[in-house]
Write an enzyme that holds these catalytic residues in place. Structure first.
Site, PDB file in Angstrom:
ATOM      1  N   CYS A  77       0.818  -1.220   0.000  1.00 43.11           N
ATOM      2  CA  CYS A  77       0.000   0.000   0.000  1.00 43.11           C
ATOM      3  C   CYS A  77       0.848   1.264   0.000  1.00 43.11           C
ATOM      4  O   CYS A  77       0.805   2.035  -0.956  1.00 43.11           O
ATOM      5  CB  CYS A  77      -0.946  -0.009   1.194  1.00 43.11           C
ATOM      6  SG  CYS A  77      -2.253  -1.203   0.964  1.00 43.11           S
ATOM      7  N   ARG A 131       5.469  -8.414  -0.059  1.00 41.89           N
ATOM      8  CA  ARG A 131       5.580  -7.403  -1.107  1.00 41.89           C
ATOM      9  C   ARG A 131       6.212  -6.115  -0.550  1.00 41.89           C
ATOM     10  O   ARG A 131       5.782  -5.604   0.458  1.00 41.89           O
ATOM     11  CB  ARG A 131       4.200  -7.129  -1.712  1.00 41.89           C
ATOM     12  CG  ARG A 131       3.700  -8.331  -2.521  1.00 41.89           C
ATOM     13  CD  ARG A 131       2.302  -8.146  -3.009  1.00 41.89           C
ATOM     14  NE  ARG A 131       1.343  -8.032  -1.917  1.00 41.89           N
ATOM     15  CZ  ARG A 131       0.051  -7.803  -2.094  1.00 41.89           C
ATOM     16  NH1 ARG A 131      -0.425  -7.637  -3.311  1.00 41.89           N
ATOM     17  NH2 ARG A 131      -0.756  -7.722  -1.060  1.00 41.89           N
TER      18      ARG A 131
END
Ligand code: UDX
Length: 429
Positions: free
Chosen positions: A260, A327
Site C-alpha cells: 500500500c 511485497r
C-alpha cells in the site's frame, strides 16, 4: 443485501467475509481459478488473523460463496465492489487495466440497476472513467450508479479494522447510491462521511501518504538522534503526547513496506505531477524510506566490519508482523545487499517463509528463531513479531558466535541488552 466482490485479494476477501458475517449474501469472484478452488475447500491463499474462521463460518451458513464468473455474480447482486489490484507501473503510475476490464465485464452483464463501488485504491478521477466505461458498454436503459468507498484496512488486523473503523467514507453522485451504502453500513456505529466521488478517492491516497509521511518524518528525526546520541523512543513519545500529532505511526525503524504505502505514495505523486502540482515533499518521503535501509546496512558493516564469509541470522521477513505478505518488504533489499557484500544469510519468519522462498535466493530458512542464532556472527531483527520480543536472551547469547544484535525495529531496551552482555545496535537510540 446481495453483494458481489470482484477481486478476492486481501481487501476483497476481508470485505466479503465481513459483509457476509453481517448477514448479507456475498459472492467473491476472482479470475484465478486455483484461488477459487482453494477457497471453496475452506482454505485461504493468505494469512490474515481471524479471516479463516470468518470464511469457514459464512461459507457453512451459505452467506459467502466463491466463483470465477463475474457474469454470475453481477446478475445475482445489487451492489458490486471492485477490489481488483492496481499495481504500480515502472513510472509509479497505478496500472488500472484490471479496473477497466472489470468495469466492461460488469457493464456487459447488467440487466437491472446496479451500484458499482470502487474499493481498490485508485487515483482521483478513476470513478469518472469507470462511469464512462460502464455507460459505453451497458445495454440501453439499464440504470446504475458508481461510488467510491475506500478501505482503511491494515494487513494483520484487517478483520478487526473492518469491524472497528474510525470512519466510513462514501463518495456518491446520487441519493439512491447514498441510501444503499448507508443501509449497508448501518450496523457500524461510527461517523459516515458522505462526499463526492473525487473527494473520497483523494481521502484514500492522502491518508496513506500522510501516514507514510509521519513514518519518514520520525525516521529523519531518528537520524538526528543517531548523530547526537539522543533517544528516538523518548523523542517520539514526547512528540506523540501532543494530541494534535498523536502517538501512532511514530515508530522509527528500517521503514515502511507492503503493497500500500510505497505503491499509493508513488501513484499519488504521479497523479499530482500529471495535474501540474509539486511533488517534492512526497518524493522526500520515499527517499528517506530508502535511506533507512542504507543506514541499517552501514550499521551491520560497522558491527561486523567485512561481511564476506560472515554468517548473519535474520529474524522477520514479512513487511510487518501478523502477515505473510512479502511485497515491498524492507527485508528483501536488506538481505540482497548483505549477500552482495559477501554475507551468508539464515532467516526465520513465523509466517512468511513460503512466500519468501520465491523472492529471496540463496537464503537458508530456519524452523525457529533459535535455529537462526546457532553459530551466527550477528542477529538482525527486520520485523517486530511478538515472539521475537519474548526470546530467551540468555539462550540467544549462548547460541550466537558473537553477541551482536542489530535491531531494525527497536524491540529491545538498549540498557537491558547492554547489561545482558550484547553489543546492541538499534535505529536512532
Ligand atoms: C496501510 C494503511 O494503514 C491502511 O489503512 C491501508 O489502507 C493499507 O495500507 P498496511 O500496509 O497493511 O496498511 O500496514 P500499516 O500497519 O499501515 O504499516 C505499513 C508499513 O509502515 C509497515 O511496513 C510498517 O512496518 C511501517 N510502519 C508503520 C513503521 O515503520 N512505523 C510505524 O510507526 C508504523
Amino acid at each position: 443485501m446481495k453483494i458481489a466482490i470482484i477481486g478476492s485479494g486481501y481487501v476483497g476477501l476481508v470485505t466479503g467475509a465481513c459483509f457476509a458475517d453481517l448477514g448479507n449474501e456475498v459472492i467473491c469472484v476472482d479470475h484465478d481459478q486455483e484461488k477459487i478452488k482453494l477457497l471453496n475447500k475452506g482454505k485461504l491463499p493468505i494469512y490474515e488473523p481471524g479471516l479463516l474462521e470468518l470464511v469457514q463460518k459464512n461459507t457453512k451458513n451459505k452467506r459467502l460463496k466463491f466463483s470465477s464468473l463475474v457474469s454470475e455474480a453481477v446478475k445475482k447482486s445489487e451492489i458490486i465492489f471492485i477490489c481488483v489490484g492496481t499495481p504500480p507501473r515502472d513510472n509509479g503510475e497505478a496500472d488500472l487495466s484490471a479496473v477497466e476490464a472489470v468495469a466492461q465485464t460488469i457493464a456487459k452483464n447488467m440487466t437491472s440497476y446496479k451500484l458499482i463501488v470502487e474499493k481498490s485504491t485508485v487515483p482521483v478521477e478513476t470513478g469518472l472513467q469507470v462511469k464512462n466505461t460502464i455507460q459505453e458498454f451497458v445495454k440501453k436503459n439499464v440504470a446504475f450508479d458508481v461510488a467510491s468507498n475506500p478501505e482503511f484496512l491494515r494487513e494483520g488486523s484487517a478483520v478487526y479494522d473492518l469491524f472497528h473503523p474510525d470512519r466510513i467514507v462514501i463518495g456518491v453522485e446520487s441519493k439512491r447510491a447514498e441510501k444503499i451504502l448507508k443501509d449497508l453500513y448501518k450496523p457500524f456505529k461510527v461517523p459516515i462521511l458522505v462526499t463526492d466521488i473525487k473527494s473520497a478517492e483523494l481521502i484514500k491516497h492522502a491518508s496513506n501518504s500522510f501516514l507514510a509521511l509521519k513514518i519518514s518524518f520520525i525516521n529523519l528525526v531518528a537520524q538526528y538522534c543517531e548523530k547526537v546520541q539522543a533517544d528516538i523512543s523518548k523523542v517520539s513519545e514526547g512528540i506523540g503526547l501532543d494530541k494534535r500529532i498523536g502517538k501512532s505511526f511514530l515508530n522509527a525503524g528500517i521503514g515502511f513496506g507492503g503493497f500500500c504505502f510505497p505503491k499509493d505514495l508513488s501513484a499519488f505523486i504521479h497523479i499530482g505531477e500529471k495535474l501540474g502540482l509539486t511533488s517534492g515533499l512526497l518524493r522526500e518521503v520515499l527517499d528517506i524510506n530508502e535511506s533507512q535501509k542504507n543506514i541499517f546496512i552501514k550499521m551491520v558493516e560497522q558491527a561486523l566490519w567485512n561481511l564476506s564469509g560472515k554468517k548473519i541470522g535474520v529474524l522477520g521477513l514479512s513487511f510487518k508482523p501478523d502477515t505473510d505478505d512479502m511485497r515491498y518488504a524492507p527485508s528483501i533489499d536488506i538481505i540482497t545487499r548483505l549477500q552482495q557484500l559477501g554475507a551468508e544469510i539464515i532467516a526465520y519468519d513465523p509466517q512468511a517463509i513460503p512466500k519468501a522462498k520465491s523472492m529471496l535466493k540463496n537464503v537458508k530458512f530456519a524452523s525457529s528463531a533459535y535455529a537462526v542464532c546457532q553459530n551466527s556472527d550477528a542477529l538482525l531483527i527486520l520485523t517486530e513479531w511478538n515472539e521475537f520480543r519474548e526470546l530467551d536472551l540468555k539462550k540467544v547469547k549462548k547460541m550466537l558466535k558473537r553477541p551482536i544484535v542489530i535491531d531494525g525495529r527497536n524491540i529491545y531496551s538498549p540498557s537491558e541488552m547492554k547489561s545482558s552482555g550484547f553489543k546492541y545496535y538499534s535505529m536512532g537510540r
